[in-house]
Design a protein around this motif. Structure first.
Motif, PDB file in Angstrom:
ATOM      1  N   TRP A 150      48.245  49.757  39.820  1.00  0.00           N
ATOM      2  CA  TRP A 150      48.943  50.400  39.915  1.00  0.00           C
ATOM      3  C   TRP A 150      50.139  50.009  39.014  1.00  0.00           C
ATOM      4  CZ3 TRP A 150      50.133  54.896  41.874  1.00  0.00           C
ATOM      5  CH2 TRP A 150      50.117  55.362  43.191  1.00  0.00           C
ATOM      6  N   LEU A 151      50.166  48.969  38.052  1.00  0.00           N
ATOM      7  CA  LEU A 151      51.053  47.913  37.635  1.00  0.00           C
ATOM      8  C   LEU A 151      50.848  48.531  36.249  1.00  0.00           C
ATOM      9  CD1 LEU A 151      51.859  45.147  39.612  1.00  0.00           C
ATOM     10  CD2 LEU A 151      53.062  47.136  39.559  1.00  0.00           C
ATOM     11  N   GLY A 152      49.730  49.127  35.688  1.00  0.00           N
ATOM     12  CA  GLY A 152      49.071  49.400  34.211  1.00  0.00           C
ATOM     13  C   GLY A 152      48.820  50.552  33.800  1.00  0.00           C
ATOM     14  N   ASN A 153      48.716  51.057  32.666  1.00  0.00           N
ATOM     15  CA  ASN A 153      47.960  52.472  32.395  1.00  0.00           C
ATOM     16  C   ASN A 153      46.526  52.344  32.288  1.00  0.00           C
ATOM     17  OD1 ASN A 153      47.368  51.230  29.651  1.00  0.00           O
ATOM     18  ND2 ASN A 153      48.422  52.823  28.939  1.00  0.00           N
ATOM     19  N   SER A 154      46.081  52.877  31.318  1.00  0.00           N
ATOM     20  CA  SER A 154      44.992  53.395  31.194  1.00  0.00           C
ATOM     21  C   SER A 154      44.149  51.999  30.532  1.00  0.00           C
ATOM     22  CB  SER A 154      44.195  54.739  29.714  1.00  0.00           C
ATOM     23  OG  SER A 154      44.605  54.424  29.299  1.00  0.00           O
ATOM     24  N   SER A 155      44.431  50.884  29.951  1.00  0.00           N
ATOM     25  CA  SER A 155      44.140  50.168  29.246  1.00  0.00           C
ATOM     26  C   SER A 155      43.938  48.515  29.878  1.00  0.00           C
ATOM     27  CB  SER A 155      44.893  49.489  27.898  1.00  0.00           C
ATOM     28  OG  SER A 155      46.424  49.191  28.459  1.00  0.00           O
ATOM     29  N   ALA A 168      40.726  50.679  31.664  1.00  0.00           N
ATOM     30  CA  ALA A 168      39.071  50.034  30.778  1.00  0.00           C
ATOM     31  C   ALA A 168      38.662  48.871  31.228  1.00  0.00           C
ATOM     32  CB  ALA A 168      39.207  50.383  29.594  1.00  0.00           C
ATOM     33  N   LEU A 169      39.980  48.257  30.906  1.00  0.00           N
ATOM     34  CA  LEU A 169      39.557  46.515  30.612  1.00  0.00           C
ATOM     35  C   LEU A 169      38.651  46.150  32.451  1.00  0.00           C
ATOM     36  CD1 LEU A 169      39.329  43.382  29.752  1.00  0.00           C
ATOM     37  CD2 LEU A 169      41.772  43.369  30.862  1.00  0.00           C
ATOM     38  N   TYR A 170      38.685  46.650  33.476  1.00  0.00           N
ATOM     39  CA  TYR A 170      39.401  46.683  34.609  1.00  0.00           C
ATOM     40  C   TYR A 170      37.332  47.461  34.582  1.00  0.00           C
ATOM     41  CZ  TYR A 170      37.875  47.975  39.163  1.00  0.00           C
ATOM     42  OH  TYR A 170      36.973  48.385  40.399  1.00  0.00           O
ATOM     43  N   VAL A 175      31.066  41.110  36.300  1.00  0.00           N
ATOM     44  CA  VAL A 175      32.168  39.735  36.733  1.00  0.00           C
ATOM     45  C   VAL A 175      32.398  39.826  38.287  1.00  0.00           C
ATOM     46  CG1 VAL A 175      34.321  39.295  36.658  1.00  0.00           C
ATOM     47  CG2 VAL A 175      33.602  40.168  34.697  1.00  0.00           C
ATOM     48  N   TYR A 176      32.608  41.024  38.723  1.00  0.00           N
ATOM     49  CA  TYR A 176      33.027  40.430  40.650  1.00  0.00           C
ATOM     50  C   TYR A 176      31.965  41.199  41.502  1.00  0.00           C
ATOM     51  CZ  TYR A 176      36.781  42.969  38.091  1.00  0.00           C
ATOM     52  OH  TYR A 176      38.001  43.328  37.411  1.00  0.00           O
ATOM     53  N   ASN A 177      30.366  41.421  40.752  1.00  0.00           N
ATOM     54  CA  ASN A 177      28.913  41.130  41.219  1.00  0.00           C
ATOM     55  C   ASN A 177      29.281  38.998  41.254  1.00  0.00           C
ATOM     56  OD1 ASN A 177      28.305  43.453  41.828  1.00  0.00           O
ATOM     57  ND2 ASN A 177      27.100  44.076  39.989  1.00  0.00           N
ATOM     58  N   ARG A 178      29.401  38.798  40.920  1.00  0.00           N
ATOM     59  CA  ARG A 178      28.658  37.341  40.698  1.00  0.00           C
ATOM     60  C   ARG A 178      29.923  36.350  41.649  1.00  0.00           C
ATOM     61  NH1 ARG A 178      28.761  38.139  35.532  1.00  0.00           N
ATOM     62  NH2 ARG A 178      30.005  37.646  34.539  1.00  0.00           N
ATOM     63  N   LEU A 179      31.356  37.188  41.770  1.00  0.00           N
ATOM     64  CA  LEU A 179      32.352  37.283  42.688  1.00  0.00           C
ATOM     65  C   LEU A 179      31.996  36.430  44.311  1.00  0.00           C
ATOM     66  CD1 LEU A 179      35.482  35.936  42.340  1.00  0.00           C
ATOM     67  CD2 LEU A 179      35.399  37.984  43.440  1.00  0.00           C
ATOM     68  N   PHE A 230      45.658  43.511  26.623  1.00  0.00           N
ATOM     69  CA  PHE A 230      44.750  42.981  25.721  1.00  0.00           C
ATOM     70  C   PHE A 230      44.969  41.077  25.964  1.00  0.00           C
ATOM     71  CE2 PHE A 230      42.667  41.026  21.960  1.00  0.00           C
ATOM     72  CZ  PHE A 230      41.559  41.193  21.384  1.00  0.00           C
ATOM     73  N   GLU A 231      43.314  41.159  26.254  1.00  0.00           N
ATOM     74  CA  GLU A 231      42.935  39.521  26.966  1.00  0.00           C
ATOM     75  C   GLU A 231      43.014  39.404  24.983  1.00  0.00           C
ATOM     76  OE1 GLU A 231      39.870  39.472  29.686  1.00  0.00           O
ATOM     77  OE2 GLU A 231      41.094  39.537  31.163  1.00  0.00           O
ATOM     78  N   LYS A 232      44.160  38.353  24.680  1.00  0.00           N
ATOM     79  CA  LYS A 232      43.728  38.380  23.368  1.00  0.00           C
ATOM     80  C   LYS A 232      42.194  36.357  23.191  1.00  0.00           C
ATOM     81  CE  LYS A 232      47.002  36.150  19.490  1.00  0.00           C
ATOM     82  NZ  LYS A 232      48.473  35.630  19.041  1.00  0.00           N
ATOM     83  N   THR A 233      42.788  35.981  23.651  1.00  0.00           N
ATOM     84  CA  THR A 233      41.884  34.392  24.228  1.00  0.00           C
ATOM     85  C   THR A 233      41.507  33.965  25.490  1.00  0.00           C
ATOM     86  OG1 THR A 233      44.011  33.291  23.996  1.00  0.00           O
ATOM     87  CG2 THR A 233      43.228  33.640  22.049  1.00  0.00           C
ATOM     88  N   LEU A 234      40.802  32.896  25.216  1.00  0.00           N
ATOM     89  CA  LEU A 234      40.084  32.622  27.228  1.00  0.00           C
ATOM     90  C   LEU A 234      39.836  31.337  26.299  1.00  0.00           C
ATOM     91  CD1 LEU A 234      39.641  32.732  30.280  1.00  0.00           C
ATOM     92  CD2 LEU A 234      37.890  33.397  29.434  1.00  0.00           C
TER      93      LEU A 234
END
Length: 209
Positions: free
Chosen positions: A101-106, A109-111, A119-123, A193-197
């Motif tokens: 609810w706090l972000g748009n389609s970007s 799309a990341l979700y 990612v969530y299955n491993r969780l 955008f996730e820039k770095t991890l």
């Protein structure tokens, strides 16, 4: 006795003086009006006005508005990153729904990309706990859309091992209608955008027998 005719040239000079005076007066009036409009516009831009309970008009400086906007922007970003990255097997669906609810389609799309990558299955499979340690954001509120960069420190607990990561995310904030309780700040994250991890630390639990 007949009234003598006035000199035609004197009459023309008088008429010309009257016309010139009227034109000069009109020009000065227009200039004064323009200056007053410019001043009023500047005062209106620099101030917001609210009506108090007794009916008086109270000016609020634009500086105060910007300060309030910055506080709300930082709070919005902290709330989003807490919901989006502070998840575990028991709360991830509820938290992600709030984050979307706090972000748009970007953001959506990341979700979806994370979901597709498992990612969530491993969780769920490994009962992982992803806990937020700190969130620091920088926001440029001079001109919209408001550019931001956020550094999120979080840890992933895998039972006997806990890894700590630093994530840098970027994007923009735009103003939207407030929606209580789903979007109380009236802001929306765009171009997320996730820039770095990067991993910054690994802790192993000690086994005591």
């Amino acid at each position: 006795m007949k009234t003598p005719y006035k000199n035609i040239y004197n009459i023309l000079i008088l008429n010309r003086f009257i016309v010139l005076a009227v034109v000069i007066g009109a020009v000065l009036t227009c200039i004064l009006s323009i200056l007053m409009v410019i001043k009023l516009h500047k005062e209106t831009v620099d101030n917001a006005f609210v009506v108090s309970t007794d009916g008086s008009v109270i000016p609020l400086k634009l500086v105060s508005q910007q300060e309030n906007l910055k506080v709300e922007a930082l709070s919005h970003l902290e709330l989003f990153h807490t919901y989006f990255y502070g998840i575990d097997a028991s709360n991830y669906e509820k938290n992600l729904e709030k984050a979307l609810w706090l972000g748009n389609s970007s953001v959506d799309a990341l979700y979806r990309q994370k979901k597709s990558d498992g990612v969530y299955n491993r969780l769920l499979q490994y009962s992982l706990v992803q806990r937020i340690l700190s969130i620091e954001s920088k926001v440029d509120i001079q001109n919209g859309p408001y550019r931001f960069e956020t550094k999120t420190i979080f840890e992933i607990n895998r039972g006997s091992i806990t890894d700590t990561y630093e994530l840098i995310t970027t994007g923009n904030l735009i103003k939207v209608d407030r929606n209580f309780p789903k979007n109380t700040h009236g802001l929306l994250i765009t171009n997320f955008f996730e820039k770095t991890l990067r991993k910054i630390k690994t802790n192993k639990a000690l086994n005591v027998h």
